[in-house]
Every structure is written in structure tokens, then in C-alpha cells.
Write a protein that holds these residues in place. Sequence first.
Motif, PDB file in Angstrom:
ATOM      1  N   VAL A  91       0.843  -1.201   0.000  1.00 24.79           N
ATOM      2  CA  VAL A  91       0.000   0.000   0.000  1.00 24.79           C
ATOM      3  C   VAL A  91       0.877   1.249   0.000  1.00 24.79           C
ATOM      4  O   VAL A  91       1.890   1.304   0.687  1.00 24.79           O
ATOM      5  N   SER A  92       0.483   2.230  -0.762  1.00 21.97           N
ATOM      6  CA  SER A  92       1.177   3.517  -0.766  1.00 21.97           C
ATOM      7  C   SER A  92       0.135   4.625  -0.879  1.00 21.97           C
ATOM      8  O   SER A  92      -1.035   4.366  -1.189  1.00 21.97           O
ATOM      9  N   VAL A  93       0.554   5.849  -0.607  1.00 18.87           N
ATOM     10  CA  VAL A  93      -0.349   6.997  -0.651  1.00 18.87           C
ATOM     11  C   VAL A  93       0.280   8.092  -1.512  1.00 18.87           C
ATOM     12  O   VAL A  93       1.409   8.521  -1.248  1.00 18.87           O
ATOM     13  N   SER A  94      -0.431   8.527  -2.511  1.00 16.04           N
ATOM     14  CA  SER A  94       0.054   9.608  -3.368  1.00 16.04           C
ATOM     15  C   SER A  94      -0.284  10.954  -2.730  1.00 16.04           C
ATOM     16  O   SER A  94      -1.118  11.042  -1.812  1.00 16.04           O
ATOM     17  N   ASP A  95       0.357  12.003  -3.206  1.00 17.26           N
ATOM     18  CA  ASP A  95       0.058  13.345  -2.708  1.00 17.26           C
ATOM     19  C   ASP A  95      -1.405  13.700  -2.956  1.00 17.26           C
ATOM     20  O   ASP A  95      -2.040  14.376  -2.128  1.00 17.26           O
ATOM     21  N   GLU A  96      -1.931  13.256  -4.088  1.00 17.33           N
ATOM     22  CA  GLU A  96      -3.325  13.554  -4.423  1.00 17.33           C
ATOM     23  C   GLU A  96      -4.281  12.876  -3.440  1.00 17.33           C
ATOM     24  O   GLU A  96      -5.260  13.483  -2.991  1.00 17.33           O
ATOM     25  N   GLU A  97      -3.983  11.617  -3.091  1.00 11.62           N
ATOM     26  CA  GLU A  97      -4.821  10.899  -2.124  1.00 11.62           C
ATOM     27  C   GLU A  97      -4.739  11.557  -0.749  1.00 11.62           C
ATOM     28  O   GLU A  97      -5.752  11.682  -0.050  1.00 11.62           O
ATOM     29  N   ALA A  98      -3.534  11.981  -0.375  1.00 13.51           N
ATOM     30  CA  ALA A  98      -3.351  12.636   0.915  1.00 13.51           C
ATOM     31  C   ALA A  98      -4.127  13.944   0.976  1.00 13.51           C
ATOM     32  O   ALA A  98      -4.766  14.259   1.986  1.00 13.51           O
ATOM     33  N   LYS A  99      -4.090  14.703  -0.108  1.00 14.03           N
ATOM     34  CA  LYS A  99      -4.820  15.987  -0.148  1.00 14.03           C
ATOM     35  C   LYS A  99      -6.320  15.748  -0.048  1.00 14.03           C
ATOM     36  O   LYS A  99      -7.039  16.478   0.671  1.00 14.03           O
ATOM     37  N   GLU A 100      -6.816  14.726  -0.708  1.00 19.55           N
ATOM     38  CA  GLU A 100      -8.246  14.413  -0.635  1.00 19.55           C
ATOM     39  C   GLU A 100      -8.628  13.997   0.788  1.00 19.55           C
ATOM     40  O   GLU A 100      -9.669  14.409   1.314  1.00 19.55           O
ATOM     41  N   TYR A 101      -7.769  13.201   1.410  1.00 20.78           N
ATOM     42  CA  TYR A 101      -8.017  12.774   2.787  1.00 20.78           C
ATOM     43  C   TYR A 101      -8.021  13.987   3.722  1.00 20.78           C
ATOM     44  O   TYR A 101      -8.877  14.102   4.600  1.00 20.78           O
ATOM     45  N   ASN A 105     -11.086  15.555   6.077  1.00 27.76           N
ATOM     46  CA  ASN A 105     -10.889  15.338   7.520  1.00 27.76           C
ATOM     47  C   ASN A 105     -10.154  16.507   8.179  1.00 27.76           C
ATOM     48  O   ASN A 105      -9.335  16.310   9.074  1.00 27.76           O
ATOM     49  N   LYS A 106     -10.467  17.717   7.776  1.00 28.71           N
ATOM     50  CA  LYS A 106      -9.759  18.885   8.307  1.00 28.71           C
ATOM     51  C   LYS A 106      -9.895  19.012   9.816  1.00 28.71           C
ATOM     52  O   LYS A 106      -8.998  19.537  10.484  1.00 28.71           O
ATOM     53  N   ASN A 107     -10.990  18.515  10.360  1.00 24.92           N
ATOM     54  CA  ASN A 107     -11.197  18.602  11.808  1.00 24.92           C
ATOM     55  C   ASN A 107     -10.164  17.799  12.599  1.00 24.92           C
ATOM     56  O   ASN A 107      -9.938  18.048  13.781  1.00 24.92           O
ATOM     57  N   LYS A 108      -9.524  16.820  11.931  1.00 26.97           N
ATOM     58  CA  LYS A 108      -8.502  16.018  12.602  1.00 26.97           C
ATOM     59  C   LYS A 108      -7.157  16.740  12.697  1.00 26.97           C
ATOM     60  O   LYS A 108      -6.259  16.276  13.403  1.00 26.97           O
ATOM     61  N   LYS A 218      -0.386  11.941   5.339  1.00 27.02           N
ATOM     62  CA  LYS A 218      -0.033  10.757   4.553  1.00 27.02           C
ATOM     63  C   LYS A 218       0.034   9.515   5.427  1.00 27.02           C
ATOM     64  O   LYS A 218      -0.383   8.433   5.017  1.00 27.02           O
ATOM     65  N   GLN A 219       0.555   9.658   6.646  1.00 22.63           N
ATOM     66  CA  GLN A 219       0.655   8.516   7.555  1.00 22.63           C
ATOM     67  C   GLN A 219      -0.730   8.046   7.979  1.00 22.63           C
ATOM     68  O   GLN A 219      -1.005   6.838   8.027  1.00 22.63           O
TER      69      GLN A 219
END
Length: 247
Positions: A91-101, A105-108, A218-219
Motif C-alpha cells: 500500500v502507498s499513498v500519493s500526494d493527491e490521495e493525501a490531499k483528498e483525505y 478530515n480537516k477537523n482532525k 499521509k501517515q
Amino acid sequence: MENKILATVDGREIKQSDVFALMQSLGQNAMQFNTPQGQKDLLNEIIAQELLYSDALENKFDQEEQFITVLEQMKKTLLIQYAANKLMSSVSVSDEEAKEYFDNNKNKFIKEKTVAASHILVNTKEEAEKILEEINNGLGFDEAARKYSSCPSSNSGGFLGEFPKGKMVPEFEQAAFSMKVGEISSPVKTQFGYHLIKVEKVNEARESSFEEVKENVKQQCLSQKQKELYIKKQEELKQKYTVNIME
């Protein structure tokens, strides 16, 4: 560095790299072996282990039922760990996926309110009130801290740095977080004594920008994807292999 052969035991070579590997496995205790005598002691320990290994083989301990049972248990454990690590590393996370997450979830990722403060700590309320009177009459707070405070922070004029809620004892925290910048408190009692508190700076809670928390995002995103993959894999394997749960 040349991987020098330091000794042989029953025809098996012990190299410099073996000594270094053993030293590194000792963690915080490794430094005490980073001397010529320490290296010699580690070499002797490896030799002792190799002698036990030769003796075990000669006595056919590896063929004993108890050893085979333990070996199979260890093999199973290692294989499970290997399979799990292999699954998770896929599993990996792209910058685009991280930005969407992050956007979802800005409240986090709210930066909580913090306060930077200085204090003067004394034993009695009377002492604190007397010092406060001196400050009100013109004595600098940092000068008063150096002169009167029993806290080690007195060396830096009483400055405690910046802290969020939950880092100080409740009475101190309640006072500090209710004050304005530049304000000096009346004596505040805690388990340590009496404090005069001066708030130097207040940083109100705010939303973080993506760039500020990108690695954390990302983590967290990676952890979520790994968890979802693990659950999905479990469901696939339950369809493939028989599972009976006894009531």
C-alpha cells in the motif's frame, strides 16, 4: 571497512560484520562495547554461541521432537509476520490521495490553542503578593523571576515556553489560558507552591494548511488504507479457507 575474518569455529567464519551486528542489537548498551576490549568480549560471546551450535548439531538436538515443535511455532509466527508485512508494504499513498483525505478530515488537523508563559514560583501566598507589588512598582517580571523564583526556569527569566492544554497542572493551566498577552496573574496555588504567571503569547486554535501537516496526513491515510486492505484480505481468505468457530 574490510569485512575481516576474526575467528573460525568448527570451520565456520566469524567476521567483523558479525561483531558489529551483535553490538547494534544491544541498543543503548552498545556504547560500552565500542572499545577494543568490548569488541573482544563480543567476539568471545559469538564464539561461545557457535560452540553451543556445534554441540547441538553433534547431539542431534535439531532432530528432537520438542525442538521441532518449537521450530514450527517460530516458523509459523515469522511467516504470519512476513505475510502481514508484505501485504501492508503493498500500500502507498500519493500526494493527491493525501490531499483528498485532508480535505475530507480537516477537523482532525486543527492546531490547538497554545500559550507561551513565564512564571515566578514561591512557597507562600504572602511572598507572591509582595513580589507582585514590586512588579507593579516597576520591577521587571523576568528580573523578579531571576531574583525570587525557586523554579529552574528562573535562569531564563521564568520563561516556560509554549504549551497546549493538558501539559500543565490544572490550576496553572486554567489561569494561563484565561489571560491576555502581557497580563500578570494574582497568586495561583498549585501542588508546587504559589505562582505569578505572565502570558507572553497566545496562539488561537486554527485549521492547519495541508503543507504544514502533509506527512502526518499521509501517515494517517496510509494507516486507513492498510486497515481497509487487511479487512478485505480477511474476507477473501474466509471465502477460500474453512473457518469453524465453536460455540
